[in-house]
Structures are given as structure tokens and as C-alpha cells.
Design a protein around this motif. Structure first.
Motif, PDB file in Angstrom:
ATOM      1  N   GLY A  71       0.830  -1.205   0.000  1.00 30.85           N
ATOM      2  CA  GLY A  71       0.000   0.000   0.000  1.00 30.85           C
ATOM      3  C   GLY A  71       0.864   1.254   0.000  1.00 30.85           C
ATOM      4  O   GLY A  71       0.448   2.322   0.441  1.00 30.85           O
ATOM      5  N   VAL A  72       2.095   1.071  -0.485  1.00 32.78           N
ATOM      6  CA  VAL A  72       3.057   2.175  -0.595  1.00 32.78           C
ATOM      7  C   VAL A  72       3.514   2.256  -2.057  1.00 32.78           C
ATOM      8  O   VAL A  72       3.226   1.350  -2.848  1.00 32.78           O
ATOM      9  CB  VAL A  72       4.275   1.944   0.337  1.00 32.78           C
ATOM     10  N   MET A 139       3.113   6.588   1.011  1.00 32.66           N
ATOM     11  CA  MET A 139       1.875   5.823   0.903  1.00 32.66           C
ATOM     12  C   MET A 139       1.304   5.914  -0.517  1.00 32.66           C
ATOM     13  O   MET A 139       1.434   6.953  -1.161  1.00 32.66           O
ATOM     14  CB  MET A 139       0.878   6.476   1.860  1.00 32.66           C
ATOM     15  N   ALA A 140       0.690   4.848  -0.970  1.00 27.73           N
ATOM     16  CA  ALA A 140      -0.028   4.888  -2.247  1.00 27.73           C
ATOM     17  C   ALA A 140      -1.236   5.820  -2.083  1.00 27.73           C
ATOM     18  O   ALA A 140      -1.676   6.080  -0.955  1.00 27.73           O
ATOM     19  CB  ALA A 140      -0.471   3.484  -2.633  1.00 27.73           C
ATOM     20  N   ASP A 141      -1.770   6.308  -3.198  1.00 27.61           N
ATOM     21  CA  ASP A 141      -2.859   7.302  -3.113  1.00 27.61           C
ATOM     22  C   ASP A 141      -4.147   6.721  -2.544  1.00 27.61           C
ATOM     23  O   ASP A 141      -4.482   5.571  -2.807  1.00 27.61           O
ATOM     24  CB  ASP A 141      -3.148   7.879  -4.510  1.00 27.61           C
ATOM     25  N   MET A 146      -3.923   2.052   8.418  1.00 22.58           N
ATOM     26  CA  MET A 146      -2.740   1.201   8.469  1.00 22.58           C
ATOM     27  C   MET A 146      -3.212  -0.127   9.060  1.00 22.58           C
ATOM     28  O   MET A 146      -3.781  -0.163  10.158  1.00 22.58           O
ATOM     29  CB  MET A 146      -1.659   1.807   9.356  1.00 22.58           C
ATOM     30  N   THR A 147      -2.983  -1.205   8.331  1.00 20.88           N
ATOM     31  CA  THR A 147      -3.500  -2.524   8.710  1.00 20.88           C
ATOM     32  C   THR A 147      -2.325  -3.463   8.970  1.00 20.88           C
ATOM     33  O   THR A 147      -1.499  -3.678   8.083  1.00 20.88           O
ATOM     34  CB  THR A 147      -4.413  -3.050   7.573  1.00 20.88           C
ATOM     35  N   ALA A 216       0.117  -3.058   5.906  1.00 24.98           N
ATOM     36  CA  ALA A 216      -0.452  -2.579   4.645  1.00 24.98           C
ATOM     37  C   ALA A 216      -1.161  -1.258   4.865  1.00 24.98           C
ATOM     38  O   ALA A 216      -1.868  -1.089   5.868  1.00 24.98           O
ATOM     39  CB  ALA A 216      -1.439  -3.617   4.111  1.00 24.98           C
ATOM     40  N   PHE A 217      -0.970  -0.322   3.966  1.00 22.40           N
ATOM     41  CA  PHE A 217      -1.780   0.897   3.990  1.00 22.40           C
ATOM     42  C   PHE A 217      -2.957   0.607   3.076  1.00 22.40           C
ATOM     43  O   PHE A 217      -2.780   0.145   1.948  1.00 22.40           O
ATOM     44  CB  PHE A 217      -0.923   2.105   3.586  1.00 22.40           C
ATOM     45  N   THR A 218      -4.150   0.777   3.615  1.00 21.63           N
ATOM     46  CA  THR A 218      -5.345   0.259   2.942  1.00 21.63           C
ATOM     47  C   THR A 218      -6.448   1.317   2.852  1.00 21.63           C
ATOM     48  O   THR A 218      -6.471   2.276   3.623  1.00 21.63           O
ATOM     49  CB  THR A 218      -5.899  -0.971   3.701  1.00 21.63           C
ATOM     50  N   LYS A 219      -7.345   1.110   1.876  1.00 26.13           N
ATOM     51  CA  LYS A 219      -8.501   2.019   1.727  1.00 26.13           C
ATOM     52  C   LYS A 219      -9.580   1.660   2.740  1.00 26.13           C
ATOM     53  O   LYS A 219     -10.328   2.516   3.188  1.00 26.13           O
ATOM     54  CB  LYS A 219      -9.076   1.884   0.313  1.00 26.13           C
ATOM     55  N   ASP A 220      -9.659   0.369   3.054  1.00 31.70           N
ATOM     56  CA  ASP A 220     -10.711  -0.105   3.953  1.00 31.70           C
ATOM     57  C   ASP A 220     -10.103  -0.749   5.185  1.00 31.70           C
ATOM     58  O   ASP A 220      -8.933  -1.107   5.191  1.00 31.70           O
ATOM     59  CB  ASP A 220     -11.581  -1.145   3.238  1.00 31.70           C
ATOM     60  N   GLN A 221     -10.954  -0.932   6.188  1.00 33.44           N
ATOM     61  CA  GLN A 221     -10.516  -1.663   7.376  1.00 33.44           C
ATOM     62  C   GLN A 221     -10.430  -3.145   7.039  1.00 33.44           C
ATOM     63  O   GLN A 221     -11.109  -3.627   6.143  1.00 33.44           O
ATOM     64  CB  GLN A 221     -11.499  -1.434   8.527  1.00 33.44           C
ATOM     65  N   SER A 222      -9.593  -3.858   7.793  1.00 35.49           N
ATOM     66  CA  SER A 222      -9.407  -5.291   7.564  1.00 35.49           C
ATOM     67  C   SER A 222     -10.751  -6.036   7.577  1.00 35.49           C
ATOM     68  O   SER A 222     -11.620  -5.734   8.389  1.00 35.49           O
ATOM     69  CB  SER A 222      -8.505  -5.853   8.663  1.00 35.49           C
TER      70      SER A 222
END
Ligand code: MSS
Length: 366
Positions: A71-72, A139-141, A146-147, A216-222
Motif C-alpha cells: 500500500g506504498v 503511501m499509495a494514493d 494502516m492494517t 499494509a496501507f489500505t482504503k478499507d478496514q481489515s
């Protein structure tokens, strides 16, 4: 009263007389065993595992443990040895289980009946998450969380989402976050997440993922159950779902540590009432003590060094006490002006109890 169950194998090195063993995965610090130095000695620090911890083998060569970063802009993995070249920071902080104080909820929520001892204040050392982000191009856009994923082996054939310890925190939480390999100056033991642990200061215990193998840097929660339905602030009788708040930032809380045994009368005269006080997301600023069940309060004195906003501080109030029974309570106010409330906020699983009334102790003076 010493522990009736033995300490689990991976925690045999703990001081048995200071601990209450609830199960092989849940071990609590006795109320009078925190000490007054501010820092909790490791051999008295509580343990909470949702799953059986991995084999002790993973801490034999800690530098070779690998963590994947995604996610980076430039995803890659790092060994702990490589992480050690990127930066270094120490943060002293309260590690506290979301369920600490659950034992005081009258509706008897399921889960470990912790009283005060699923908490400690310790110093973690590692690399700032920000330095890891820098080393991976940022971080990716569009990422919002942060997961972090724990390194426990999930038995084949089972849906990992139902078991794995994978927690997401909002990006506001990563400011002071570190990937830690040391605690209180020692190599991180398996019991506390060695070889590598995600540390999110100010956030409840569960967000500090042990034996972390993936960040992982994520758009959603795990999608894991531990994120979606566990550790949610839902009303009594209602199952947790994402519509209820996740247990993230901690609140101000304090409790008396000594005297604290209702069966052990204290000698009349000058009594030193001591305890610990944390501010949650800002420094503990003021702590008051009552010996009459909250009718009147006196400001106590902080003792020992100020170890930063995420640490707790020990405090003392000297009181002249005649024979009798005293309802001893304490309450802390943090730098943001947030005070510990009188009453707990009821919730299904008995999370985040910081009621001063629930933490009161009845002490006999003779
Ligand atoms: N991590 C992992 N990997 N696993 C598990 O199980 N748990 C949690 C955290 N992390 C886990 C993890 C919890 S839940 C808690 S508290 C913490 O951790 C504890 O820590 P110690 O070190 O003390 O044991 Mo409640 O919120």
C-alpha cells in the motif's frame, strides 16, 4: 493469594507472585504489583493473546524476521536487521487491553474478567513507521488505514478472516507509531510480540499487533472478524458490527494500587495512598484522591519522571487516617481537560471501563 493456575510455558519467566493467571493466553498483573517507578517491570507485565502464540523459535534469530510493507509506492519486505538501519525511536506508553476493567460490569460480559491488571507502562524501541514510509516511496494514493497482521499460523482449511489478528487504525494513529524490537531495553520476548511488534501509542492493546508480518496501507478496514465485529462499542445484547465505534484511542484512567487489599487492614496514622494515572491521548495533568467514596477530593502529587504523554505516572497522597473503613477512589484529568467519569459506559463486551467508582477500593484502617 498466589496464582492457582501455572504460568504458561512461554511466560514461565514472569514473577508468579505478581500475576493472576486466568488462562494460558490471559495473565493479569496483581493490583499491588505495579510498583511506583512509572515503568512496569517486564516480569510483571500482563499478557493477552487471542490465539496461541507462535513457537519460541521465531525469537531465536530476531534480525532475520521479515515484514512485508504494502500500500506504498514501492512495496517490499524488510528484515528486522534492515529496519534497524532506517531510524530509531523509543516511546514510553501504557499498553492496556480494551477489556481491562471488564470484571466490574454487572452484566458479566463474556471474555476475561480483568480488574485493573490488563495494563502496564513500558518503553518500546524501534523504527518510526514514518521512516519506513519514507524508505518505500510514501503511501499509495487514497489510503485511509494502516492494517497490521499478526504472525500466528492459521490452521489449514479454516477461513483466516475468522481467526487472524489483523487490525486497522486510522492514519491519525501512525504519527508516533513504531515497529518495535525492544521493550524496556531488552529484546522483545515472544510473550509481548517479538521479534517485531506494531506499536500505536495511545491506542488500546489490540491495535498493537505482535509478531507482525505484514503492514499494509489500505482504503478499507481489515475484513478480519477481530476488526469487523470484535472490539466494537455496541450496546448490551447487540453484536458488534462496523456501524459501532472500533476500540482505538484510549481515555484518561487511574486506579489506586496501594493500599488495595480489602482484607489487609492498614495501620492508623499517616498512610501513603499511591496509584497510577494515564491521560490517554494527552498527558495526565491532575489526579485527585477521595477517601470518602467521592464526596470530597484532594489533589495528589505525581512522583517520578514525566515519561511523555502516552505514559502513566505514579502518584501519592499522604493522608492522616483514624481507625475505620475508607472508600478510596481516584480520578485523573488530562491536558485536554478530559476527566475520568464517575460511571462506566455500558457496552456489550465490557470494553474501556474507566469509571472511578468501579475502581474504588474499601480499605480498613485499624
Ligand atoms: N497481536 C497478535 N499477533 N495476537 C494477539 O492475540 N492480542 C492483542 C495485542 N496484539 C494480540 C496481538 C491484545 S487484545 C492485547 S490487549 C495486546 O496484544 C496484549 O499485549 P501483551 O504484550 O500485554 O500481551 Mo486486548 O485489547
Amino acid at each position: 493469594v498466589s496464582a492457582e493456575k501455572p504460568l504458561p510455558g512461554y511466560a514461565k519467566w514472569k514473577d508468579a507472585n505478581s500475576m493472576i493467571v486466568h488462562s494460558a493466553n490471559t495473565v493479569e498483573t496483581r493490583r499491588d504489583a505495579f510498583g511506583s517507578a512509572g515503568i512496569t517491570p517486564l516480569d510483571r507485565l500482563y499478557i493477552r493473546n487471542n490465539l496461541t502464540p507462535p513457537s519460541e523459535d521465531i525469537v531465536k534469530d530476531p534480525d532475520s524476521w521479515k515484514v512485508e510493507i504494502s500500500g506504498v509506492k514501492s512495496p517490499r519486505s524488510f528484515t528486522v536487521a534492515e529496519l534497524k538501519t532506517l531510524g530509531l525511536e523509543t516511546v514510553t506508553m501504557v499498553l492496556q487491553c480494551s477489556g481491562n476493567g471488564r470484571g466490574f460490569f454487572p452484566h458479566k460480559p463474556s471474555g476475561t474478567q480483568w480488574t485493573v491488571g490488563a495494563a502496564g507502562c513500558v518503553s518500546f524501541t524501534g523504527v518510526p513507521v514514518k521512516a519506513v514510509l519514507e524508505a518505500t516511496g510514501g503511501m499509495a494514493d487514497g489510503m485511509k488505514y494502516m492494517t497490521s497482521t499478526g504472525g500466528e499460523e492459521i490452521p489449514a482449511g479454516l477461513d483466516p478472516n475468522t481467526l487472524m489478528v489483523e487490525r486497522s487504525v486510522p492514519l491519525s494513529g501512525i504519527e508516533d507509531a513504531i515497529l518495535a524490537w525492544e521493550v524496556n531495553g531488552e529484546a522483545l520476548p515472544l510473550a509481548h510480540g517479538g521479534p517485531l511488534r506494531m506499536i500505536v501509542p495511545g491506542y488500546a492493546g489490540v491495535n498493537n499487533v505482535k509478531y507482525v508480518k505484514h503492514v499494509a496501507f489500505t482504503k478499507d478496514q481489515s475484513p478480519a472478524k477481530i476488526q469487523q465485529s470484535s472490539y466494537r462499542f455496541s450496546p448490551i445484547g447487540v453484536k458488534g458490527t462496523p456501524e459501532y465505534d472500533s476500540i482505538w484511542e484510549m481515555d484518561p484512567k487511574s486506579w489506586i494500587t496501594m493500599p488495595s487489599d480489602p482484607n489487609q487492614p492498614v495501620k492508623a496514622g499517616r498512610v501513603q495512598i499511591t496509584g497510577v494515572a494515564m491521560g490517554g491521548m494527552s498527558e495526565p495533568e491532575k489526579v485527585e484522591v477521595s477517601v470518602d467514596g467521592g464526596k470530597s477530593w484532594k489533589e495528589a502529587e505525581f512522583i517520578g519522571p514525566d515519561l511523555g504523554k502516552y505514559a502513566w505516572r505514579s502518584f501519592v497522597l499522604s493522608a492522616e487516617l483514624k481507625p475505620g473503613t475508607y472508600q478510596m477512589a481516584c480520578r485523573v484529568t488530562n491536558e485536554d481537560g478530559k476527566s475520568q467519569p464517575e460511571n462506566r459506559v455500558e457496552n456489550n463486551r465490557g470494553y474501556v471501563n474507566n469509571s472511578w467508582r468501579d475502581h474504588m477500593v474499601a480499605i480498613k484502617v485499624a
